[in-house]
Design a protein around this motif. Sequence first.
Motif, PDB file in Angstrom:
ATOM      1  N   TYR A   1       0.609  -1.300  -0.279  1.00 44.89           N
ATOM      2  CA  TYR A   1      -0.084   0.075  -0.087  1.00 44.89           C
ATOM      3  C   TYR A   1       1.027   1.458  -0.001  1.00 44.89           C
ATOM      4  O   TYR A   1       0.517   2.249  -0.766  1.00 44.89           O
ATOM      5  CB  TYR A   1      -0.805   0.123   1.391  1.00 44.89           C
ATOM      6  N   LEU A   2       1.869   1.480   0.919  1.00 42.43           N
ATOM      7  CA  LEU A   2       2.517   2.445   0.838  1.00 42.43           C
ATOM      8  C   LEU A   2       3.566   2.849  -0.258  1.00 42.43           C
ATOM      9  O   LEU A   2       3.485   3.758  -1.035  1.00 42.43           O
ATOM     10  CB  LEU A   2       3.769   2.314   2.129  1.00 42.43           C
ATOM     11  N   LYS A   3       4.112   1.718  -0.989  1.00 42.44           N
ATOM     12  CA  LYS A   3       4.742   1.646  -2.138  1.00 42.44           C
ATOM     13  C   LYS A   3       3.713   2.308  -3.277  1.00 42.44           C
ATOM     14  O   LYS A   3       3.936   3.077  -4.149  1.00 42.44           O
ATOM     15  CB  LYS A   3       5.216   0.494  -2.519  1.00 42.44           C
ATOM     16  N   ALA A   4       2.631   1.698  -3.318  1.00 38.54           N
ATOM     17  CA  ALA A   4       1.480   2.068  -4.282  1.00 38.54           C
ATOM     18  C   ALA A   4       1.244   3.707  -4.256  1.00 38.54           C
ATOM     19  O   ALA A   4       1.163   4.276  -5.391  1.00 38.54           O
ATOM     20  CB  ALA A   4       0.366   1.369  -4.356  1.00 38.54           C
ATOM     21  N   GLN A   5       1.166   4.146  -2.988  1.00 46.07           N
ATOM     22  CA  GLN A   5       0.956   5.697  -2.959  1.00 46.07           C
ATOM     23  C   GLN A   5       2.166   6.397  -3.429  1.00 46.07           C
ATOM     24  O   GLN A   5       1.985   7.397  -4.163  1.00 46.07           O
ATOM     25  CB  GLN A   5       0.511   5.872  -1.674  1.00 46.07           C
ATOM     26  N   LYS A   6       3.299   5.821  -3.095  1.00 50.92           N
ATOM     27  CA  LYS A   6       4.459   6.531  -3.814  1.00 50.92           C
ATOM     28  C   LYS A   6       4.430   6.661  -5.241  1.00 50.92           C
ATOM     29  O   LYS A   6       4.707   7.626  -6.102  1.00 50.92           O
ATOM     30  CB  LYS A   6       5.609   6.150  -3.242  1.00 50.92           C
TER      31      LYS A   6
END
Length: 502
Positions: A388-393
């Motif tokens: 999730y965090l990587k996708a937001q980046k």
Amino acid sequence: MTKLTDLTIAEARAALEAGDTTAVALTEAHLAAVDAHEDLNAIITKTGERALEMARASDDRRKAGRRKAGRTRGALDGIPLAIKDLFCTEGVRTTAGSNILAPFVPPYESTVSANLWDAGAVMLGKANMDEFAMGSSNETSAFGGAVNPWTRAGDPETRLVPGGSSGGSAAAVAARLALGATGTDTGGSIRQPASFCGIVGLKPTYGRCSRWGIVAFASSLDQAGPMTRTVTDAALMLGAMAGHDPKDSTSAPVPVPDFAATVEQGIAGLTVGIPREYRPEEGLSPEIDAMWTRGMEMLRDAGARIVDISLPHTKVALATYYIIAPAEASSNLARYDGVRYGLRVVDEGDSLHDMYRKTRAAGFGTEVKRRILIGTYALSAGYYDAYYLKAQKVRSLIARDFRAAFDDGVDVILTPTTPSAAFPLGQEVTDPVTMYLNDVFTVPTSLAGLPGLSVPVALTGEGLPQGLQLIGRPFDEDTVLRAGRALEKAAAFTAKPTLLEG
């Protein structure tokens, strides 16, 4: 005079003002069309009595306005519309296409639908949709899928999907059951069905229309928009739907222009970007590639300058979307537990946990369960950072690609809307990955929160409609609509669905 159900919104407004018809007559004609084409399953909750009541009130306002000079009326006074069943409508069942909300009757009105009623519009009924807006074919609806009014040339027996999730809205507008309809777009759910059904679909900038009272799928992506048969009609509807809403923290406090007043201004001097990454390595189908090239030529002939651009993170947009959207869905859909509203499945002696489990098992369909599981996994401890965090980046990088193109002087971007025309019912519903690929051209726009417009341009060799997509700067729907109108005029798309031929 043109058949009442063949009028555009702009034409119907003119006819009403001239006294050539009445809102009641217009509404009765569309209610009759809904009844005549129940096989399309486009409208799942009809509101005939309410529609006629609203139409009579519109006619009364118009009579009073003629008696009293200067009395103003709403921009859509007397115009019959279908409302996607994701919009809460006070006193009228709102299901989001799901069994879990089948008995839900909201005690309040969504801001967008309230804005439409303030503008004088008439509600014909609630339009079918993929369950909780999760789908690209309308086949995940708990009430059976809507059917596309178009069929392939020489193959009238094979029924096609109308696209999704706003497939019921698209089918209703294309089949002349409504003059216009509301849709919502999370990753392409207005634009893709608009292309499949040969109509105009506009996803406004995220924040342009209030999300208050719209059943949530993915809160950072969901956006309401109009589905119509012309670009001018889309401009008229958007003007009535949009506006800042203090009840919605994501609603943008920006003024709403008169979109319809500028739609005919032309595109002389505009720069249109053509992203090279929208031509995948395996290549586009020759028909889509030829249509896209023709679209470039039409805009060039209308006075625009065509330039190549790069949106380098396009290739990871679909994967990014299918992490972020399910993650937000898993959070939003946790509220459907059988306690407060909607379906409740409980047997004597069941614990609270048993009720949750049974209610959600019976209430949610397969695709919704799949996305909840994917989203819960992406948000779980140990995987949040990796997914999730990587996708937001990556989402930030996708938005940066678009900003760079606009900063370099591009005014709008032209792409195909979908990688194919409408496909047969049942063909892809059992293959979720293939189904997700239908959103490959629309998802990047949604992740960046930009306005996107699909305009019907041509028929395939099988006689099915295909659209081109125009993408604009944030809150610059004016320019997108102007470019869409120029494309619409040049394409001169007048074909009607097979259902209406003859």
